[in-house]
Design a protein around this motif. Structure first.
Motif, PDB file in Angstrom:
ATOM      1  N   ARG A   1       0.822  -1.211   0.000  1.00  0.00           N
ATOM      2  CA  ARG A   1       0.000   0.000   0.000  1.00  0.00           C
ATOM      3  C   ARG A   1       0.861   1.270   0.000  1.00  0.00           C
ATOM      4  NH1 ARG A   1      -5.156  -0.386   4.134  1.00  0.00           N
ATOM      5  NH2 ARG A   1      -6.721  -0.984   2.562  1.00  0.00           N
ATOM      6  N   THR A   2       1.812   1.291   0.903  1.00  0.00           N
ATOM      7  CA  THR A   2       2.612   2.524   1.036  1.00  0.00           C
ATOM      8  C   THR A   2       3.464   2.816  -0.189  1.00  0.00           C
ATOM      9  OG1 THR A   2       2.650   2.253   3.444  1.00  0.00           O
ATOM     10  CG2 THR A   2       4.311   3.699   2.473  1.00  0.00           C
ATOM     11  N   PRO A   3       4.247   1.853  -0.699  1.00  0.00           N
ATOM     12  CA  PRO A   3       5.044   2.188  -1.889  1.00  0.00           C
ATOM     13  C   PRO A   3       4.187   2.498  -3.114  1.00  0.00           C
ATOM     14  CG  PRO A   3       5.239  -0.145  -1.339  1.00  0.00           C
ATOM     15  CD  PRO A   3       4.576   0.505  -0.182  1.00  0.00           C
ATOM     16  N   ILE A   4       3.019   1.849  -3.240  1.00  0.00           N
ATOM     17  CA  ILE A   4       2.151   2.167  -4.387  1.00  0.00           C
ATOM     18  C   ILE A   4       1.615   3.583  -4.255  1.00  0.00           C
ATOM     19  CG2 ILE A   4      -0.055   1.590  -5.480  1.00  0.00           C
ATOM     20  CD1 ILE A   4       0.489  -1.340  -4.874  1.00  0.00           C
ATOM     21  N   ALA A   5       1.200   3.948  -3.032  1.00  0.00           N
ATOM     22  CA  ALA A   5       0.699   5.316  -2.829  1.00  0.00           C
ATOM     23  C   ALA A   5       1.805   6.336  -3.073  1.00  0.00           C
ATOM     24  CB  ALA A   5       0.142   5.442  -1.413  1.00  0.00           C
ATOM     25  N   GLY A   6       3.026   6.034  -2.631  1.00  0.00           N
ATOM     26  CA  GLY A   6       4.147   6.958  -2.874  1.00  0.00           C
ATOM     27  C   GLY A   6       4.460   7.073  -4.352  1.00  0.00           C
ATOM     28  N   ALA A   7       4.435   5.964  -5.081  1.00  0.00           N
ATOM     29  CA  ALA A   7       4.706   6.022  -6.518  1.00  0.00           C
ATOM     30  C   ALA A   7       3.643   6.825  -7.239  1.00  0.00           C
ATOM     31  CB  ALA A   7       4.789   4.597  -7.069  1.00  0.00           C
ATOM     32  N   ARG A   8       2.396   6.667  -6.834  1.00  0.00           N
ATOM     33  CA  ARG A   8       1.313   7.437  -7.481  1.00  0.00           C
ATOM     34  C   ARG A   8       1.489   8.930  -7.214  1.00  0.00           C
ATOM     35  NH1 ARG A   8      -4.593   5.702  -6.384  1.00  0.00           N
ATOM     36  NH2 ARG A   8      -4.805   7.459  -7.831  1.00  0.00           N
ATOM     37  N   ALA A   9       1.883   9.241  -5.994  1.00  0.00           N
ATOM     38  CA  ALA A   9       2.085  10.675  -5.681  1.00  0.00           C
ATOM     39  C   ALA A   9       3.209  11.252  -6.526  1.00  0.00           C
ATOM     40  CB  ALA A   9       2.379  10.828  -4.193  1.00  0.00           C
ATOM     41  N   GLN A  10       4.297  10.515  -6.684  1.00  0.00           N
ATOM     42  CA  GLN A  10       5.409  10.996  -7.502  1.00  0.00           C
ATOM     43  C   GLN A  10       4.994  11.156  -8.965  1.00  0.00           C
ATOM     44  OE1 GLN A  10       8.372  12.031  -6.437  1.00  0.00           O
ATOM     45  NE2 GLN A  10       7.823  11.543  -4.284  1.00  0.00           N
ATOM     46  N   VAL A  11       4.196  10.212  -9.451  1.00  0.00           N
ATOM     47  CA  VAL A  11       3.743  10.309 -10.848  1.00  0.00           C
ATOM     48  C   VAL A  11       2.814  11.504 -11.025  1.00  0.00           C
ATOM     49  CG1 VAL A  11       2.403   9.156 -12.652  1.00  0.00           C
ATOM     50  CG2 VAL A  11       4.070   7.858 -11.329  1.00  0.00           C
ATOM     51  N   GLU A  12       1.938  11.774 -10.054  1.00  0.00           N
ATOM     52  CA  GLU A  12       1.039  12.924 -10.156  1.00  0.00           C
ATOM     53  C   GLU A  12       1.838  14.238 -10.158  1.00  0.00           C
ATOM     54  OE1 GLU A  12      -1.661  12.534  -6.978  1.00  0.00           O
ATOM     55  OE2 GLU A  12      -2.820  10.872  -7.893  1.00  0.00           O
ATOM     56  N   VAL A  13       2.884  14.301  -9.323  1.00  0.00           N
ATOM     57  CA  VAL A  13       3.743  15.499  -9.333  1.00  0.00           C
ATOM     58  C   VAL A  13       4.435  15.630 -10.682  1.00  0.00           C
ATOM     59  CG1 VAL A  13       5.791  16.564  -8.306  1.00  0.00           C
ATOM     60  CG2 VAL A  13       4.069  15.493  -6.833  1.00  0.00           C
ATOM     61  N   LEU A  14       4.899  14.509 -11.202  1.00  0.00           N
ATOM     62  CA  LEU A  14       5.571  14.535 -12.495  1.00  0.00           C
ATOM     63  C   LEU A  14       4.627  14.973 -13.603  1.00  0.00           C
ATOM     64  CD1 LEU A  14       8.209  13.881 -14.019  1.00  0.00           C
ATOM     65  CD2 LEU A  14       7.391  11.522 -14.268  1.00  0.00           C
ATOM     66  N   LEU A  15       3.358  14.566 -13.532  1.00  0.00           N
ATOM     67  CA  LEU A  15       2.378  14.967 -14.555  1.00  0.00           C
ATOM     68  C   LEU A  15       2.145  16.477 -14.521  1.00  0.00           C
ATOM     69  CD1 LEU A  15      -0.300  12.095 -14.348  1.00  0.00           C
ATOM     70  CD2 LEU A  15       1.166  12.661 -16.284  1.00  0.00           C
ATOM     71  N   GLU A  16       2.182  17.054 -13.339  1.00  0.00           N
ATOM     72  CA  GLU A  16       1.989  18.500 -13.235  1.00  0.00           C
ATOM     73  C   GLU A  16       3.168  19.276 -13.811  1.00  0.00           C
ATOM     74  OE1 GLU A  16       1.221  19.374  -9.215  1.00  0.00           O
ATOM     75  OE2 GLU A  16      -0.751  18.383  -9.145  1.00  0.00           O
ATOM     76  N   GLU A  17       4.347  18.686 -13.750  1.00  0.00           N
ATOM     77  CA  GLU A  17       5.537  19.399 -14.189  1.00  0.00           C
ATOM     78  C   GLU A  17       5.847  19.175 -15.656  1.00  0.00           C
ATOM     79  OE1 GLU A  17       8.631  18.091 -11.628  1.00  0.00           O
ATOM     80  OE2 GLU A  17       7.905  19.208  -9.866  1.00  0.00           O
ATOM     81  N   LEU A  18       5.433  18.035 -16.214  1.00  0.00           N
ATOM     82  CA  LEU A  18       5.772  17.735 -17.608  1.00  0.00           C
ATOM     83  C   LEU A  18       4.869  18.483 -18.559  1.00  0.00           C
ATOM     84  CD1 LEU A  18       6.405  13.864 -17.491  1.00  0.00           C
ATOM     85  CD2 LEU A  18       8.098  15.679 -17.846  1.00  0.00           C
TER      86      LEU A  18
END
Length: 450
Positions: A243-260
């Protein structure tokens, strides 16, 4: 190719009854053989004694007569007696009949004038000589008489079979059923064991012959319980840890989507976000599956499940991909009281609604029906499904023919939990207007056990 099962009790009853019947026939056959021999000795003794007693009487009577050229017929002292089996003749040395009984013709017997027994097809004759072998007394007994006596004796022995054999079969059935009662109890106990009931077989009064079976089954159940517990713990622990690593990966991807900026890199990030969402959904289903395998469906007390349906429908209608698509049908005074765990029932309903949203046609609405005290039904427009396909949907990781996303665990989890609640999950697909089909997933409740 199916093999027809055989009943031990039925085979024992048939074989024991057949053996009893054969032994009885054998005993009757031996008894008849002994009776025929004994009857023959008795009849021969009577025949000889009668002939020897007639000799002095016949000699005295003949010497008092003057005319001995014509056979003399003795007159019967009584009227016609149907059961006179003994007849006699008195003959001279030339074979002429001098005297005979009233129930025989004056024709001489075919027996030779030789002292002793002689027999043909119809009579047994005893001959005794007198007056220096100048007179012969021959007494005959009908063989039909002897056959009739043996037949009546055999009938007397066979008649009890008609009464005793059914009684014996009933006694054998009662004894066999009573003797096999521990086997039936053990069979019933083993038949109740499944992945939700792996408790040991507790039958202390089993016979010595089947106690090892009970002990072996308990050892096997213990090993199976340990293996299932290890599997459940592994599934639950893995899901929790992910649960925790999946939630962390999703958060990183969402941040990346905002920046790309718009471009191929952003498209790759979107696909990664979608994959992580599917992984999170699968992880959630695995957690639900581990809880279902732990047997959380049955509740300790009766609860009204309608408020849970209200809450779940309101939650899906307020947010998420099914927002505004659920149509709720229930009466204002409807209730659904059942001994089910509220959290488990919420998991069941969530899976049924999510399944309808994933596999329904387009943006068609989803209908949720509550029938007072009977069932909860989730319906959605669907492609046509055969009975075999409907049955397959209950299996883990089974999916329909469509390409909708999903883990294939939703209906399997719901079916497992509903079974633990003492209810049933009924899946059906019916035609609505000759072209469109509607898929129904119904949680059917019956009368709760007392």
């Amino acid at each position: 190719m199916s093999v027809k099962s055989r009943s031990i009790a039925k085979q024992l009853i048939l074989w024991l009854s057949g053996a009893l019947f054969l032994f009885w026939l054998l005993a009757v056959g031996l008894g008849v053989s002994v009776m025929r021999e004994e009857f023959g000795e008795i009849f021969d003794s009577s025949l000889q004694e009668t002939a020897e007693r007639l000799v002095p009487l016949v000699v005295d009577d003949l010497y008092l007569r003057e005319d001995t050229t014509t056979p003399r017929k003795l007159t019967a002292l009584r009227g016609s007696v149907p059961d006179e089996y003994l007849t006699y003749q008195v003959r001279d040395a030339d074979g002429r009949v001098l005297m005979h009984s009233h129930n025989v013709t004056p024709d001489p017997y075919p027996a030779p004038l030789t002292p002793g027994f002689w027999e043909d097809e119809s009579r047994r004759i005893f001959t005794v000589s007198a007056v220096s072998s100048s007179l012969f007394v021959q007494v005959a007994d009908s063989l039909d008489h002897r056959q009739e006596a043996a037949l009546e004796g055999m009938t007397a022995l066979l008649m009890p079979i008609l009464v005793l054999l059914p009684i014996s079969i009933a006694a054998i059935w009662w004894i066999v059923r009573r003797a096999l009662l521990p086997v039936d109890r053990l069979r019933a106990e083993i038949a109740m064991k499944d992945s939700g009931n792996l408790s040991p077989v507790e039958l202390d009064d089993l016979p010595q012959e089947i106690q090892p079976i009970s002990q072996s089954v308990n050892v096997l159940l213990q090993r199976l319980t340990s293996a299932l517990e290890a599997e459940r713990e592994l599934t639950a622990n893995s899901a929790h840890e992910l649960r925790t690593p999946i939630a962390g990966a999703r958060a990183q991807v969402e941040v990346l989507l905002e920046e790309l900026p718009e471009g191929s890199a952003r498209e790759h990030a979107k696909r990664a976000d979608g994959a992580l969402r599917r992984l999170a959904a699968l992880n959630e289903k695995l957690l639900q599956l581990s809880r279902a395998e732990a047997g959380i469906g049955a509740g300790r007390e009766t609860n009204d499940l309608v408020p849970i349906v209200d809450m779940m429908v309101d939650e899906f209608n307020r947010s998420g991909p099914l927002k505004g698509r659920i149509r709720y049908h229930r009466g204002t005074d409807d209730h659904l009281h059942w001994p089910a765990d509220p959290d488990a029932f919420a998991i069941v309903l969530r899976n049924l609604i999510e399944n309808a949203g994933l596999h329904g046609l387009g943006e068609a609405p989803i209908d949720v029906f509550v029938e007072d005290g009977q069932s909860v039904r989730v319906s959605n427009a669907s492609p046509a499904l055969s009975d075999a396909e409907l049955s397959q949907l209950r299996q883990r990781f089974a999916r329909g023919n469509d390409r909708a996303p999903g883990s294939g665990l939703g209906l399997a989890i719901a079916d497992r939990l509903v079974t633990q609640m003492g209810a049933s999950l009924v899946l059906s697909c019916r035609s609505r207007n000759g072209r469109d089909h509607v898929f129904h997933a119904t949680v059917q409740f019956g009368e709760p056990a007392a």
